[in-house]
Design an enzyme around this catalytic site. Structure first.
Site, mmCIF file in Angstrom:
data_model
loop_
_atom_site.group_PDB
_atom_site.id
_atom_site.type_symbol
_atom_site.label_atom_id
_atom_site.label_comp_id
_atom_site.label_asym_id
_atom_site.label_seq_id
_atom_site.Cartn_x
_atom_site.Cartn_y
_atom_site.Cartn_z
ATOM 1 N N GLU A 53 0.784 -1.511 -0.048
ATOM 2 C CA GLU A 53 -0.064 -0.262 -0.242
ATOM 3 C C GLU A 53 0.960 1.588 -0.238
ATOM 4 O O GLU A 53 1.372 1.113 0.525
ATOM 5 C CB GLU A 53 -0.986 -0.003 0.790
ATOM 6 C CG GLU A 53 -2.260 -1.207 1.325
ATOM 7 C CD GLU A 53 -2.436 -0.906 2.337
ATOM 8 O OE1 GLU A 53 -3.337 -0.141 3.681
ATOM 9 O OE2 GLU A 53 -3.472 -2.094 2.480
ATOM 10 N N GLU B 45 -8.912 1.741 -4.209
ATOM 11 C CA GLU B 45 -9.687 1.524 -2.749
ATOM 12 C C GLU B 45 -9.976 2.457 -2.158
ATOM 13 O O GLU B 45 -10.032 3.405 -1.909
ATOM 14 C CB GLU B 45 -8.875 0.760 -2.019
ATOM 15 C CG GLU B 45 -10.241 0.475 -0.775
ATOM 16 C CD GLU B 45 -9.730 -0.447 0.537
ATOM 17 O OE1 GLU B 45 -8.447 -1.569 -0.092
ATOM 18 O OE2 GLU B 45 -10.103 -0.781 1.644
HETATM 19 O O1 KIV Z 1 -6.652 -7.132 1.521
HETATM 20 C C1 KIV Z 1 -7.511 -6.938 0.775
HETATM 21 O O2 KIV Z 1 -8.482 -7.748 0.614
HETATM 22 C C2 KIV Z 1 -7.010 -5.592 -0.144
HETATM 23 C C3 KIV Z 1 -8.593 -5.733 -1.335
HETATM 24 C C4 KIV Z 1 -9.472 -5.574 -0.610
HETATM 25 C C5 KIV Z 1 -7.444 -5.275 -2.064
HETATM 26 O O3 KIV Z 1 -6.371 -5.116 -0.576
#
Ligand code: KIV
Length: 261
Positions: free
Chosen positions: A117, A184
């Site tokens: 991220e 997201e």
């Molecule tokens: O952790 C996860 O499942 C994610 C998705 C929501 C993209 O990052």
């Protein structure tokens, strides 16, 4: 195992050029990975959302590398045709060295790509991961690993500052060599703009319909978590209720058979 050519990071990237949509789902174990793969999902993510939907943590921040490796190994045993990506968990990619070492561990556990991220602030880690030969999936917008710092899950890109930052981050990830980027909770018009400007696919979650692909947390899609409701996903199945009914019926049949004997 699904038949047909194995899907790679390059396949996912090229789907954008071919104008093909990219439906993506999470999976955390052997049966779920096999089922979503048999349904033809090209991108399967062992997300750190497993912390919430499998392990019962309040958010994704407590998830550890050993927990991710355990679930990646289980998912990889399904030998999916789809690309199996895995999340680098919270605090596992703070330095270039830890980012490469932990990405390598996820690949040794069976992942074929990793996701982390952030944008420009993790660019040196992203470049090092890609330089080590591991395909990288970006994640911008609401970053669940920062939920405690940010005090909740908020839509990103509404202010001029956030809009500009998203454009810069997305372009930086694409230039570094990410094969796609998850968006997201990005304001839909900003997600649309990013989808139009970027050479790599955008995979949206709660970011409107204009992305190149969409990803959901599979238990949310199946209605397995009746205790929570999410704005961006309407379950297509009430799996929790169906399980409850079956378990109660079976329990009653056992109790009745004991009474009858
Ligand atoms: O952790 C996860 O499942 C994610 C998705 C929501 C993209 O990052």
């Amino acid at each position: 195992m699904m038949t047909g050519a194995k899907i790679t990071a390059a396949t996912i990237r090229n789907m954008k050029a071919r104008g093909e949509k990219i439906p993506s789902l999470t999976a955390y174990d052997f049966p779920m990975t096999r089922l979503v793969d048999e349904a033809g999902i090209p991108l399967i993510l062992v997300g750190d959302s497993l912390g919430m939907v499998v392990l019962g943590y309040p958010d994704t921040t407590p998830v550890t590398m050993p927990e991710m490796e355990h679930h990646v190994r289980a998912a990889a045993r399904a030998k999916p045709r789809g690309l199996l990506a895995a999340d680098l968990p919270y605090h596992s990619y703070q330095t270039i060295e830890s980012a490469v070492a932990n990405a390598t561990s996820l690949v040794e556990s069976g992942a074929e790509a990793v996701k982390a991220e952030g944008g420009r602030e993790i660019l040196s880690q992203v470049s090092a991961i890609i330089d080590s030969g591991i395909p990288f999936l970006g994640h911008l917008g609401m970053l669940p690993q920062r939920v405690l710092e940010e005090g909740g899950y908020h839509v990103k890109g509404k202010s001029a500052h956030e809009h500009h930052a998203l454009v810069e981050d997305a372009q930086a990830l694409a230039e570094a060599g990410a094969f796609a980027v998850v968006l997201e909770l990005v304001a839909p018009q900003v997600a649309k703009e990013l989808t139009e400007r970027l050479p790599i696919p955008t995979i949206g979650i709660g970011s409107g319909p204009y992305c190149d692909g969409q990803i959901l947390v599979t238990p949310d899609l199946l209605g397995m978590l009746p205790w929570y409701s999410l704005k961006h996903v309407k379950p297509r199945l009430n799996a929790a209720e169906q399980m409850r009914v079956v378990v109660e019926e079976w329990k009653a049949s056992v109790v009745d058979s004991v009474k009858r004997s």
